[in-house]
Scaffold this motif. Sequence first.
Motif, short mmCIF file in Angstrom:
data_model
loop_
_atom_site.label_atom_id
_atom_site.label_comp_id
_atom_site.label_asym_id
_atom_site.label_seq_id
_atom_site.Cartn_x
_atom_site.Cartn_y
_atom_site.Cartn_z
N LEU A 4 0.96 -1.20 0.08
CA LEU A 4 -0.16 0.01 0.05
C LEU A 4 0.84 1.06 -0.09
O LEU A 4 1.73 1.33 0.85
CB LEU A 4 -1.16 -0.01 1.19
CG LEU A 4 -1.83 -1.18 1.48
CD1 LEU A 4 -2.34 -1.20 2.80
CD2 LEU A 4 -2.71 -1.27 0.40
N VAL A 5 0.50 2.25 -0.88
CA VAL A 5 1.21 3.41 -0.77
C VAL A 5 0.16 4.59 -1.04
O VAL A 5 -0.59 4.74 -1.76
CB VAL A 5 2.00 3.54 -2.22
CG1 VAL A 5 2.81 5.00 -2.13
CG2 VAL A 5 3.12 2.55 -2.29
N GLU A 6 0.13 5.37 0.06
CA GLU A 6 -0.83 6.63 0.63
C GLU A 6 0.11 7.80 -0.36
O GLU A 6 1.12 7.83 -0.57
CB GLU A 6 -1.02 6.89 1.75
CG GLU A 6 -1.37 5.91 2.63
CD GLU A 6 -0.51 5.03 3.28
OE1 GLU A 6 -0.92 4.51 4.47
OE2 GLU A 6 0.78 5.12 3.06
N SER A 7 -1.04 8.84 -0.79
CA SER A 7 -0.70 9.89 -1.34
C SER A 7 -1.55 11.11 -1.27
O SER A 7 -2.79 10.63 -0.86
CB SER A 7 -0.37 9.76 -3.06
OG SER A 7 -1.35 9.22 -3.55
N GLY A 8 -1.32 12.16 -1.34
CA GLY A 8 -2.37 13.43 -1.29
C GLY A 8 -2.19 14.27 0.06
O GLY A 8 -3.22 15.07 -0.03
N GLY A 9 -1.45 13.69 1.02
CA GLY A 9 -1.61 14.62 2.11
C GLY A 9 -0.95 16.00 1.69
O GLY A 9 -0.47 16.29 0.69
N GLY A 10 -0.87 16.92 2.79
CA GLY A 10 -0.46 18.21 2.58
C GLY A 10 -0.62 19.35 3.91
O GLY A 10 -1.53 18.71 4.79
N LEU A 11 -0.45 20.42 3.74
CA LEU A 11 -0.55 21.56 4.58
C LEU A 11 -1.83 22.29 4.00
O LEU A 11 -1.82 22.85 2.90
CB LEU A 11 0.35 22.37 4.85
CG LEU A 11 0.22 23.70 5.62
CD1 LEU A 11 -0.24 23.34 6.92
CD2 LEU A 11 1.62 24.43 5.64
N LEU A 20 -7.32 12.10 -0.04
CA LEU A 20 -6.09 11.07 -0.09
C LEU A 20 -6.48 9.76 -0.99
O LEU A 20 -7.46 9.47 -1.08
CB LEU A 20 -5.95 10.40 1.31
CG LEU A 20 -5.68 11.61 2.56
CD1 LEU A 20 -5.46 10.87 3.82
CD2 LEU A 20 -4.43 12.48 2.09
N SER A 21 -5.13 9.25 -1.50
CA SER A 21 -5.31 8.09 -2.39
C SER A 21 -4.35 7.04 -1.65
O SER A 21 -3.47 7.39 -1.07
CB SER A 21 -4.95 8.30 -3.73
OG SER A 21 -5.76 9.23 -4.35
N VAL A 79 -7.96 3.09 -3.06
CA VAL A 79 -8.85 3.42 -2.24
C VAL A 79 -8.73 4.97 -1.94
O VAL A 79 -7.77 5.35 -1.94
CB VAL A 79 -9.00 2.61 -0.85
CG1 VAL A 79 -7.69 2.64 -0.09
CG2 VAL A 79 -10.05 3.07 0.11
N TYR A 80 -9.82 5.59 -1.64
CA TYR A 80 -9.55 7.16 -1.56
C TYR A 80 -10.32 7.67 -0.33
O TYR A 80 -11.18 6.87 0.41
CB TYR A 80 -10.38 7.78 -2.75
CG TYR A 80 -10.05 7.62 -3.84
CD1 TYR A 80 -10.63 6.56 -4.89
CD2 TYR A 80 -8.78 8.09 -4.56
CE1 TYR A 80 -10.31 6.08 -6.09
CE2 TYR A 80 -8.74 7.89 -5.88
CZ TYR A 80 -9.27 6.83 -6.59
OH TYR A 80 -8.59 6.59 -7.92
#
Length: 125
Positions: A4-11, A20-21, A79-80
């Motif tokens: 699993l690899v998450e992405s989409g985070g930020g400030l 998030l993905s 998954v989102y």
Amino acid sequence: QVQLVESGGGLVQAGVSLRLSCAASGDTFGTYDMGWFRQAPEKEREFVATIKWRSDNTYYADSVKGRFTISRDNAKNTVYLQMNSLKPEDTAVYYCAARRTRIGYANSAAAYGYWGQGTQVTVSS
């Protein structure tokens, strides 16, 4: 096994939205229930949302119900987590998790055998 690899985070500022993905690879994605958890500094990892292998079955923590939406695209092995009306208290590292599908919902981290590395979400006031 599944990776699993998450992405989409930020400030972001309070009140805005973020998505998030979590991209999965390795095993048949459609046989896994998926979950999102989060962990703020010096706090326990807490359940956010989960979705069964069939996308119409979801379950949320009370703290995010009505603001967050979990969804999945089995064709894309992704998954989102759509997060709306973000609050400073949503600040945490968000983790994607997977478990082989079984009866019922799982809101305990111990029920999930596979985890991503996490993505930081910071909400400023």
